[in-house]
Design an enzyme around this catalytic site. Structure first.
Site, PDB file in Angstrom:
ATOM      1  N   LYS A   1     -16.827  10.161  -8.396  1.00 29.48           N
ATOM      2  CA  LYS A   1     -15.983   9.684  -9.490  1.00 29.48           C
ATOM      3  C   LYS A   1     -15.159  10.798 -10.116  1.00 29.48           C
ATOM      4  CE  LYS A   1     -16.076   5.254 -10.779  1.00 29.48           C
ATOM      5  NZ  LYS A   1     -17.277   4.567 -11.203  1.00 29.48           N
TER       6      LYS A   1
ATOM      7  N   HIS B   1       0.840  -1.193   0.000  1.00 31.49           N
ATOM      8  CA  HIS B   1       0.000   0.000   0.000  1.00 31.49           C
ATOM      9  C   HIS B   1       0.883   1.254   0.000  1.00 31.49           C
ATOM     10  CE1 HIS B   1       0.513  -0.935   4.413  1.00 31.49           C
ATOM     11  NE2 HIS B   1       1.009   0.283   4.311  1.00 31.49           N
TER      12      HIS B   1
ATOM     13  N   HIS C   1     -11.368 -13.534  19.267  1.00 30.23           N
ATOM     14  CA  HIS C   1     -12.283 -14.650  19.439  1.00 30.23           C
ATOM     15  C   HIS C   1     -13.358 -14.401  20.482  1.00 30.23           C
ATOM     16  CE1 HIS C   1      -8.883 -16.443  17.383  1.00 30.23           C
ATOM     17  NE2 HIS C   1      -9.701 -17.359  16.956  1.00 30.23           N
TER      18      HIS C   1
ATOM     19  N   LYS D   1     -15.263   7.140   0.462  1.00 32.91           N
ATOM     20  CA  LYS D   1     -15.500   7.179  -0.980  1.00 32.91           C
ATOM     21  C   LYS D   1     -15.822   8.602  -1.410  1.00 32.91           C
ATOM     22  CE  LYS D   1     -16.201   2.679  -2.460  1.00 32.91           C
ATOM     23  NZ  LYS D   1     -15.112   2.167  -1.665  1.00 32.91           N
TER      24      LYS D   1
ATOM     25  N   CYS E   1      -4.529 -17.403  24.217  1.00 32.82           N
ATOM     26  CA  CYS E   1      -5.765 -17.700  23.513  1.00 32.82           C
ATOM     27  C   CYS E   1      -5.490 -18.822  22.522  1.00 32.82           C
ATOM     28  CB  CYS E   1      -6.299 -16.469  22.778  1.00 32.82           C
ATOM     29  SG  CYS E   1      -7.694 -16.876  21.702  1.00 32.82           S
TER      30      CYS E   1
ATOM     31  N   HIS F   1       4.144   1.329   2.094  1.00 32.52           N
ATOM     32  CA  HIS F   1       5.257   0.577   1.516  1.00 32.52           C
ATOM     33  C   HIS F   1       5.890   1.363   0.385  1.00 32.52           C
ATOM     34  CE1 HIS F   1       2.583  -2.878   2.932  1.00 32.52           C
ATOM     35  NE2 HIS F   1       3.651  -2.942   3.690  1.00 32.52           N
TER      36      HIS F   1
ATOM     37  N   CYS G   1      -6.245 -17.934  18.821  1.00 36.53           N
ATOM     38  CA  CYS G   1      -5.234 -17.134  18.116  1.00 36.53           C
ATOM     39  C   CYS G   1      -3.878 -17.804  18.130  1.00 36.53           C
ATOM     40  CB  CYS G   1      -5.058 -15.774  18.788  1.00 36.53           C
ATOM     41  SG  CYS G   1      -6.555 -14.821  18.957  1.00 36.53           S
TER      42      CYS G   1
ATOM     43  N   CYS H   1     -10.290 -12.204  24.538  1.00 41.69           N
ATOM     44  CA  CYS H   1      -9.459 -12.084  23.348  1.00 41.69           C
ATOM     45  C   CYS H   1     -10.182 -11.216  22.316  1.00 41.69           C
ATOM     46  CB  CYS H   1      -9.208 -13.479  22.779  1.00 41.69           C
ATOM     47  SG  CYS H   1      -8.738 -13.440  21.042  1.00 41.69           S
TER      48      CYS H   1
END
Length: 638
Positions: A299, A19, A147, A296, A127, A22, A130, A144
């Site tokens: 356009k 993304h 979970h 969003k 956990c 990076h 996990c 957790c």
RNA sequence: GGCGAAGUAGCUCAGUUGGUUAGAGCAUGCGGCUCAUAUCCGCAGAGUCCGGGGUUCAAGUCCCUGCUUCGCUACCA
């Protein structure tokens, strides 16, 4: 003396697609690497992927594939991104590379042998869903976060790295090397963190829990974990210990990282190196985050924030320029299309692109593209050499101080000077007076030389554009594409007598729709952000009861904790609540509040807490929950 | 709670060891030029330099205090 420089990006964890962050890390490191090259250094530039650990295993399982196959796939995405961003690295390292694995083992052995790794067992909240331990503070209401189950207390043995032993040394190292952590605020942050005693670092995982990692050289039943594996990439990539590249480049290493990983890089890594008896890297350059508009938008404005798409939309040079120019190194910045379009139109199209265009167009119009050269007798009147030199110096200075955006502005000041210079000298007027032809020639030649300088200075940030301008000025490009600052500086390099083409458009202007589509109504974001959605079943697991506070006292050593006895009907619980800043003990006694009654017991400041009372938090104030009527203690709350 | 960073023109930011009427770019308005990608150049803009105290002949710049935002950290139940 040889001038060497070693530059690295973080190695990226391929549990997701690349993304903006990076892309920025890679580009800033590449930009700096290219600058060091034109500054006359021999540069080694490394990037790569960090491929071991739980998350890769889990992601692979989701796709029903092996960790290696999954890592191969995602790592490839990162590798493919580099050419799109025009990032030129010397090596792309993967922590699954055999040579890396060998170096990690060597490093571990060395530190183990020296006695700084020890074996120990500890208890923690684990956990099973996990497959990981949690710190109490990571739990959400004692459960957790993934979970929604209460973790269990289990005992495990692991290897630990004695970081605490080197704490004092590290503080001293950071203090006595002001340039070690850049910019300053992160240096302070680390020093502040180091005021607290450092905990030893757990560096292993039993293979019963995790097999996707590098086996410890001194214990077959364990693999090494996260940072110990990842950080070593910086030296394994240089062929540590024997390769010449290691000797040449390692002491000059400069790591670029984002601010979220300063601790591993600023604390674990130097201590690991120290413990292994290796030289410490030269420095750490820490950058901020790009805030990318999440919502969003219409356009017509678009909402392109994926680096690949942005590059496709606006071109890689414009993208790189925007990132380097817009972010003050170290601070956060906003990525919006409005902002990048504004930069492109004003800085690139209007200032630079148009300057390039008008200069070469005039040369074409007045001299049929033939380069006339400047009469030295007119230098006093027209020379731009000093302005160019000033730009080179200011640019270099800013780069040396990690003020990369100022490096850009230094170049743009010179561009502005040239636009002004044209206005002042009015070449179109000189063209109408035949006796002024030599003046006209001088003016245009000075401008072309100025453009040549600009081309060199922008080549680290916009390599393609730098080359385009250079070629358009009739200069040949060195094979490695690098004009050093020293070769840029001498004035008067464009050969006279050659004929130049009509200029191409470097950066087309981008039309901005005048009526920006109605901004989506500003929905206020939740502060703090809303948590993940849960089902009614998950909610039903939380047992809420009405409870009446029957007594309360302050916990002496604490500044905000009150110890309460709460009547829940069936039993009376002791609950420790952090409301001491907002309520005195007297104020809460007698109140009936909402209590989380099935919360796992915990200890706070040595006092047992069997539940939790609910309160709204308004800024720093807490306001206890309550009822409109009068429920009985123990009544369920739904 | 502790530590740190930030709060300067509509927007993004500069403001060095305290010293003349607080700067730049973008955006806005007006004027100029015409070589150029309707670009460029010039001019204009009444900013409580977050608020409140203080030190000083003089503070955006130092000290105290409060507020807001962000980061790290903690006894965040």
């Amino acid at each position: 003396m040889d001038k060497n420089y070693y530059i690295t990006t973080p190695i990226y964890y391929p549990s997701a697609n690349p993304h903006m962050g990076h892309a920025y890390s890679s580009i800033i490191a590449d930009f700096f690497a290219r600058f060091k090259k034109i500054d006359g250094y021999d540069v080694h530039f490394l990037t790569g992927t960090d491929e071991h650990g739980d998350k890769i295993v889990q992601a692979a399982e989701k796709e029903d594939t092996t960790p290696k196959a999954y890592a191969d796939k995602i790592s490839q995405l990162f590798q493919d991104l580099l050419p799109l961003l025009n990032v030129k690295n010397n090596r792309f390292i993967r922590t699954t590379d055999p040579d890396h694995i060998a170096v990690v083992k060597a490093m571990l052995s060395k530190i183990y042998d020296s006695g700084d790794i020890y074996f120990s067992s500890y208890e923690g909240l684990y956990c099973f869903g996990c497959e990981r331990f949690y710190q109490e503070r990571e739990l959400v209401d004692g459960l957790c976060p993934d979970h929604g189950k209460a973790p269990e207390t289990i005992k495990e043995s692991n290897y630990f790295f004695k970081m605490s032993k080197y704490q004092e040394w590290l503080v001293d190292h950071i203090t006595s090397n002001p340039d070690f952590i850049q910019p300053e605020q992160y240096r302070k942050e680390l020093l502040s963190f180091l005021k607290e005693p450092l905990e030893d670092l757990c560096i292993s995982r039993p293979k019963t829990r995790l097999t996707w990692g590098i086996t410890l050289p001194f214990d077959e039943d364990y693999v090494t974990y996260v940072w110990f594996d990842a950080l070593v990439n910086y030296i394994s990539a240089l062929g540590y210990p024997d390769d010449d590249r290691f000797k040449t480049f390692w002491p000059t290493a400069r790591h670029f990282v984002a601010k979220d990983i300063i601790k591993p890089h600023g604390i674990y890594w130097p201590i690991m190196l120290k413990a292994a008896g290796l030289p410490i890297y030269n420095g750490l350059n820490v950058h901020g985050f790009w805030n990318v508009q999440g919502s969003k938008m219409s356009k017509s404005i678009g909402n392109v924030t994926d680096p690949v798409e942005v590059t496709g939309e606006y071109g890689v040079d414009a993208f790189r320029y925007f990132l380097m120019r817009e972010m003050v190194f170290g601070l956060d910045a906003n990525f919006t299309e409005d902002a990048i379009v504004a930069r492109i139109n004003s800085d690139l199209a209007n200032d630079l692109g148009n300057l390039f265009s008008r200069v070469l167009s005039m040369n074409h119009r007045y001299f049929k593209g033939n380069v006339q050269g400047a009469d030295p007798a007119l230098d006093d009147q027209y020379s731009l050499e000093k302005d160019a030199a000033k730009a080179i110096d200011a640019f270099s200075e800013a780069m040396g101080l990690c003020r990369f955006h100022q490096g850009m502005t230094a170049v743009w000041e010179f561009i502005s000077t040239m636009n002004k210079y044209i206005d002042t000298n009015e070449p179109w007027a000189l063209a109408k007076d035949e006796s002024k032809t030599s003046h006209l020639a001088a003016v245009l030649y000075q401008l072309m030389e100025g453009l040549r300088t600009v081309a060199g200075l922008i080549s680290p940030v916009m390599p393609d554009t730098g080359l385009k301008i250079t070629r358009a000025l009739g200069l040949s490009v060195p094979e490695d594409g690098i004009f050093t600052l020293d070769t840029i500086r001498p004035w008067g390099q464009i050969p006279t007598g050659i004929t130049l083409d009509k200029p191409a458009i470097l950066f087309p202007r981008i039309d901005v729709k005048k009526e920006k589509a109605v901004q989506a109504p500003k929905t206020k974001p939740f502060k703090p952000a809303l948590k993940e959605e849960i089902t009614i079943d998950e909610f039903a697991k939380i047992d809420l009861r009405a409870g009446t506070v029957i007594s309360a006292e302050k916990i002496e050593k604490s500044n905000k904790l009150l110890k309460l006895q709460v009547d829940l009907g069936a039993e009376t619980r002791q609950i420790v609540a952090g409301i001491g800043k907002s309520y005195t003990p007297d104020q809460v006694v007698g109140k009936t509040v909402i209590v989380v009654a099935n919360l796992k017991e915990a200890k706070l400041m040595g006092e047992v807490s069997q539940g939790m009372i609910l309160a709204a938090s308004r800024k720093k104030d807490l306001i206890l929950s309550g009822f409109n009527g009068e429920p009985l203690p123990g009544n369920p709350v739904k």
